[in-house]
Design a protein around this motif. Structure first.
Motif, PDB file in Angstrom:
ATOM      1  N   PHE A   1       0.729  -1.024  -0.004  1.00  0.00           N
ATOM      2  CA  PHE A   1      -0.054  -0.186  -0.016  1.00  0.00           C
ATOM      3  C   PHE A   1       1.085   1.279   0.120  1.00  0.00           C
ATOM      4  CE2 PHE A   1      -3.374  -2.676   1.324  1.00  0.00           C
ATOM      5  CZ  PHE A   1      -4.385  -2.367   0.495  1.00  0.00           C
ATOM      6  N   ASP A   2       2.024   1.204   0.764  1.00  0.00           N
ATOM      7  CA  ASP A   2       2.981   2.236   0.623  1.00  0.00           C
ATOM      8  C   ASP A   2       3.588   2.535  -0.749  1.00  0.00           C
ATOM      9  OD1 ASP A   2       2.887   3.191   3.411  1.00  0.00           O
ATOM     10  OD2 ASP A   2       4.298   1.592   3.651  1.00  0.00           O
ATOM     11  N   THR A   3       3.769   1.757  -1.649  1.00  0.00           N
ATOM     12  CA  THR A   3       4.143   1.776  -3.057  1.00  0.00           C
ATOM     13  C   THR A   3       2.867   2.575  -3.865  1.00  0.00           C
ATOM     14  OG1 THR A   3       5.241  -0.228  -2.837  1.00  0.00           O
ATOM     15  CG2 THR A   3       5.123   0.530  -4.981  1.00  0.00           C
ATOM     16  N   ILE A   4       1.751   2.020  -3.397  1.00  0.00           N
ATOM     17  CA  ILE A   4       0.567   2.616  -4.226  1.00  0.00           C
ATOM     18  C   ILE A   4       0.443   3.925  -4.006  1.00  0.00           C
ATOM     19  CG2 ILE A   4      -1.701   2.283  -4.365  1.00  0.00           C
ATOM     20  CD1 ILE A   4      -1.672  -0.643  -3.868  1.00  0.00           C
ATOM     21  N   VAL A   5       0.369   4.287  -2.641  1.00  0.00           N
ATOM     22  CA  VAL A   5       0.442   5.809  -2.223  1.00  0.00           C
ATOM     23  C   VAL A   5       1.472   6.531  -2.762  1.00  0.00           C
ATOM     24  CG1 VAL A   5       0.139   7.135  -0.188  1.00  0.00           C
ATOM     25  CG2 VAL A   5      -1.130   5.190  -0.234  1.00  0.00           C
ATOM     26  N   ALA A   6       2.545   6.119  -2.872  1.00  0.00           N
ATOM     27  CA  ALA A   6       3.700   6.853  -3.326  1.00  0.00           C
ATOM     28  C   ALA A   6       3.329   7.052  -4.668  1.00  0.00           C
ATOM     29  CB  ALA A   6       4.993   5.876  -3.034  1.00  0.00           C
ATOM     30  N   SER A   7       2.965   6.142  -5.537  1.00  0.00           N
ATOM     31  CA  SER A   7       2.805   6.329  -6.840  1.00  0.00           C
ATOM     32  C   SER A   7       1.690   7.648  -7.168  1.00  0.00           C
ATOM     33  CB  SER A   7       2.177   5.156  -7.506  1.00  0.00           C
ATOM     34  OG  SER A   7       2.949   4.697  -8.655  1.00  0.00           O
ATOM     35  N   ALA A   8       0.735   7.652  -6.089  1.00  0.00           N
ATOM     36  CA  ALA A   8      -0.247   8.619  -6.372  1.00  0.00           C
ATOM     37  C   ALA A   8       0.064   9.966  -6.127  1.00  0.00           C
ATOM     38  CB  ALA A   8      -1.673   8.294  -5.601  1.00  0.00           C
ATOM     39  N   LYS A   9       1.011   9.766  -4.895  1.00  0.00           N
ATOM     40  CA  LYS A   9       1.416  11.140  -4.389  1.00  0.00           C
ATOM     41  C   LYS A   9       2.347  11.882  -5.406  1.00  0.00           C
ATOM     42  CE  LYS A   9       2.473  11.495   0.095  1.00  0.00           C
ATOM     43  NZ  LYS A   9       2.865  10.873   1.358  1.00  0.00           N
ATOM     44  N   SER A  10       3.055  10.975  -6.516  1.00  0.00           N
ATOM     45  CA  SER A  10       3.954  11.532  -7.303  1.00  0.00           C
ATOM     46  C   SER A  10       2.970  12.313  -8.335  1.00  0.00           C
ATOM     47  CB  SER A  10       4.801  10.422  -8.098  1.00  0.00           C
ATOM     48  OG  SER A  10       3.724   9.562  -8.827  1.00  0.00           O
ATOM     49  N   ALA A  11       1.831  12.144  -8.549  1.00  0.00           N
ATOM     50  CA  ALA A  11       1.037  12.798  -9.326  1.00  0.00           C
ATOM     51  C   ALA A  11       0.363  14.125  -8.826  1.00  0.00           C
ATOM     52  CB  ALA A  11      -0.228  12.014  -9.994  1.00  0.00           C
ATOM     53  N   TRP A  12       0.554  13.948  -7.419  1.00  0.00           N
ATOM     54  CA  TRP A  12      -0.186  15.287  -6.800  1.00  0.00           C
ATOM     55  C   TRP A  12       0.733  16.523  -6.248  1.00  0.00           C
ATOM     56  CZ3 TRP A  12      -3.085  11.321  -2.865  1.00  0.00           C
ATOM     57  CH2 TRP A  12      -3.857  10.637  -3.647  1.00  0.00           C
ATOM     58  N   GLY A  13       2.031  15.793  -6.243  1.00  0.00           N
ATOM     59  CA  GLY A  13       3.137  16.644  -5.632  1.00  0.00           C
ATOM     60  C   GLY A  13       2.947  16.670  -4.015  1.00  0.00           C
TER      61      GLY A  13
END
Lengths: 91, 516
Positions: B249-261
């Motif tokens: 889940f940490d990987t998934i969230v990190a991926s999304a955060k890369s789009a959000w900044g």
């Protein structure tokens, strides 16, 4: 009885009229203004609340019930005609 | 119809107010409570009164996900814990097809015991927007019509006003009841007008595609389902029918955060769980923005790669979400949250005093004419104002009075609570009808006793008494509810005493001091 007719006209007639008007507006926005269709749909839908409110207030304010019925019918018919016309034009 | 515009607006204001006032009050009251729905949840679900872990690891959501996987649910929604809800909430479809909601400890990921209640977020909140009438979605339409009528009431209310400015400063509490009611109605209406208009419009705009779908049908024709994809960049794909594990889940969230900044997700929605084509929808938390849905990202479940993250920049869609966000209040701002609560109460006062003004101006005339109109409206008003408060308090008291796991006539507590709510509400109507003219006193007393009793029961069953709760940061939601309940108990008791005195003095009229 007259009150019942007027209330029904305001709530049901107003809703049908509004639905027709916003559908026509959304189609005009797409066909003539070149608005993106999701935007036209959202904008039309949101305008619906304002138009519906206006029609409801008008239904209760207009002294002559018959004039109200005819006007609302005319606006709805005009919108429906536009929908049909624009539907042909776009397809 | 009436000869002038103002007269016809007066007619509209009077009659739509009387016909829909009770329903509007219920919607406003439930909406006001929903401002603090998460806090009421904590109060009704003692096991969830946890501290919010600042160092939350998204991998703590793994056990919740595994539980959903075991139940073979086609999708699973995992809500990220936050300050107001310090637990992981998992929602999925159970094996028998019913929806299940589970809570998990945010530190260990271990499942918390079922709290046997719908709480505020599954009873009070849905009541606010659907009256809990699920058949054919009729509840949504009734509430929608009430929202439209609230706007019509605002417009007609302004039109019939002659001196809107003077009414700001006019309040004559000690003269005739009727005068007091009208003044209170005007003050609440005029001061709260911007709020009342915005809250009605924004409530309707949330469900724009339900209430006015014709514009969507018109431009999309047969493929109306494309609307969601085009307006909001909704992503979907079918399962691949090959099993695969979800990455961390940490990987998934990190991926999304890369789009959000910056920013954290407020939920993870896993589609096709356990499948190679699993994908996760994440929404950036709207803690720091008004808009309810601020930025959605889609991440591949098997690889953890970003699939799509369209920032909504289309003006109409952004406007719609902003307006909806004004109503959802998911941003983090405690002063504003209390302001919403206060203005919601002002709306309740507005509606209640409007109904009472109608009753007070007709009571004597109807009595001499032998008409029952005023009596009927008064009974309905009592039941829909104080009766509803009693029913709400009874709902909360039942939660604390019945120990977890007990069942009444073979029905578990989660079902008993709403039944008690409706039963008590109905009884309050009966009481209001039988004790016409005096019902306010009795019902104010009942509010006082129940509100005080709720605080006492919470103390006895959980040990979290108000003083202890005030001292402990993680129990502040409980303290807030308890203190509000105590204040309500005191106000209701004072109102009951004053009303009883007035009744003895023989003015023959009743008055409701404050609708809390």
């Amino acid at each position: 009885m007259r009150i019942f007719v007027r209330t029904a006209l305001a709530i049901v007639g107003g809703y049908v009229g509004t639905s027709a008007i916003i559908a026509a507006l959304a189609m005009i926005a797409v066909a003539m203004v070149g608005m993106e269709r999701s935007e036209a749909a959202t904008l039309g839908s949101m305008l619906g609340f304002v138009i519906y409110l206006g029609l409801m207030i008008w239904s209760f304010a207009e002294p002559a019930l018959i004039r109200m019925t005819l006007s609302l019918g005319a606006v709805t018919a005009l919108s429906l005609a536009l929908i049909v016309l624009l539907g042909r034009y776009s397809s | 119809m009436e000869p002038t515009f103002r007269a016809s607006m007066n007619w509209l204001h009077t009659w739509s107010g009387v016909v829909l006032g009770s329903l509007l009050f219920a919607i406003f009251w439930m909406g006001t409570l929903s401002v603090f729905d998460k806090e009421i949840d904590r109060w009704m679900m003692p096991a969830s009164r946890l501290a919010w872990p600042a160092d939350f690891s998204y991998d703590a959501m793994r056990p919740a996900y595994q539980a959903a996987l075991a139940a073979k649910s086609p999708s699973v929604l995992l809500l990220v814990p936050n300050e107001r809800t310090p637990v992981i909430t998992g929602l999925w479809r159970a094996a028998d097809g019913s929806f299940a909601q589970h809570m998990f400890d945010p530190r260990t990921g271990a499942e918390l015991p079922d709290q046997g209640t719908l709480g505020a977020s599954r009873f009070i909140y849905p009541f606010h927007y659907s009256l809990n009438l699920k058949v054919l979605g009729i509840g949504y339409w009734i509430v929608g019509l009430c929202g439209m009528m609230m706007m019509a009431l605002c417009v007609s209310g302004v039109v019939i006003h002659r001196k809107i400015f003077t009414d700001f400063f006019t309040f004559r509490p000690e003269r005739k009841i009727r005068r007091t009611m009208l003044d209170l109605h005007n003050v609440a209406g005029v001061l709260g007008l911007p709020f009342h208009v915005v809250i009605s419009v924004s409530g309707l705009v949330i469900l724009f595609s339900l209430y006015f779908p014709s514009s969507i049908w018109a431009v999309y024709r047969q493929d109306a389902r494309l609307f969601g994809r085009e307006a909001y960049g909704t992503f979907a794909r079918p399962p691949a029918k090959r099993p695969a594990d979800l990455v961390s889940f940490d990987t998934i969230v990190a991926s999304a955060k890369s789009a959000w900044g910056q920013g954290e997700p407020n939920y993870l929605y896993v589609f096709n769980p356990g499948d190679a084509a699993a994908y996760v929808q994440l929404n950036r938390s709207s803690e720091d923005v008004v808009s309810n849905i601020s930025h959605v990202a889609y991440v591949d479940g098997a690889t953890g790669e970003l699939l799509s993250a369209g920032k909504p920049e289309k003006p109409a869609a952004v406007t719609q979400r902003f307006i909806a966000g004004l109503h959802f209040i998911q941003f983090r701002h405690w002063t504003l949250r209390w302001l919403y609560f206060g203005l919601g109460l002002a709306g309740c006062v507005l509606i209640a005093t409007g109904l009472l003004f109608w009753v007070e101006s007709r009571r004597d005339r109807h009595r001499t004419l032998g008409r029952s109109g005023a009596r009927v409206v008064e009974a309905v008003t009592v039941a829909s104002v104080t009766g509803l408060l009693i029913a709400t308090l009874a709902f909360m008291v039942t939660n604390r009075a019945l120990p977890l796991g007990t069942s009444v006539f073979g029905v578990e507590r989660g079902v008993v609570e709403p039944v008690v709510f409706h039963l008590i509400w109905l009884l309050s109507l009966l009481h209001a009808w039988l004790f016409a003219g005096r019902a306010w006193v009795g019902q104010c007393r009942a509010i006082s006793v129940l509100a005080g009793g709720a605080v006492l029961l919470n103390t006895v069953t959980t040990g979290d008494h108000p003083i202890r709760a005030l001292a402990d940061r993680q129990l502040w939601p409980i303290a807030g509810i308890d203190v509000t309940l105590i204040i309500s108990a005191v106000i209701a008791a004072l109102a009951a005493i004053r009303l009883a005195r007035r009744g003895r003095a023989g003015t023959g009229s009743s008055m409701e001091a404050e609708s809390r």
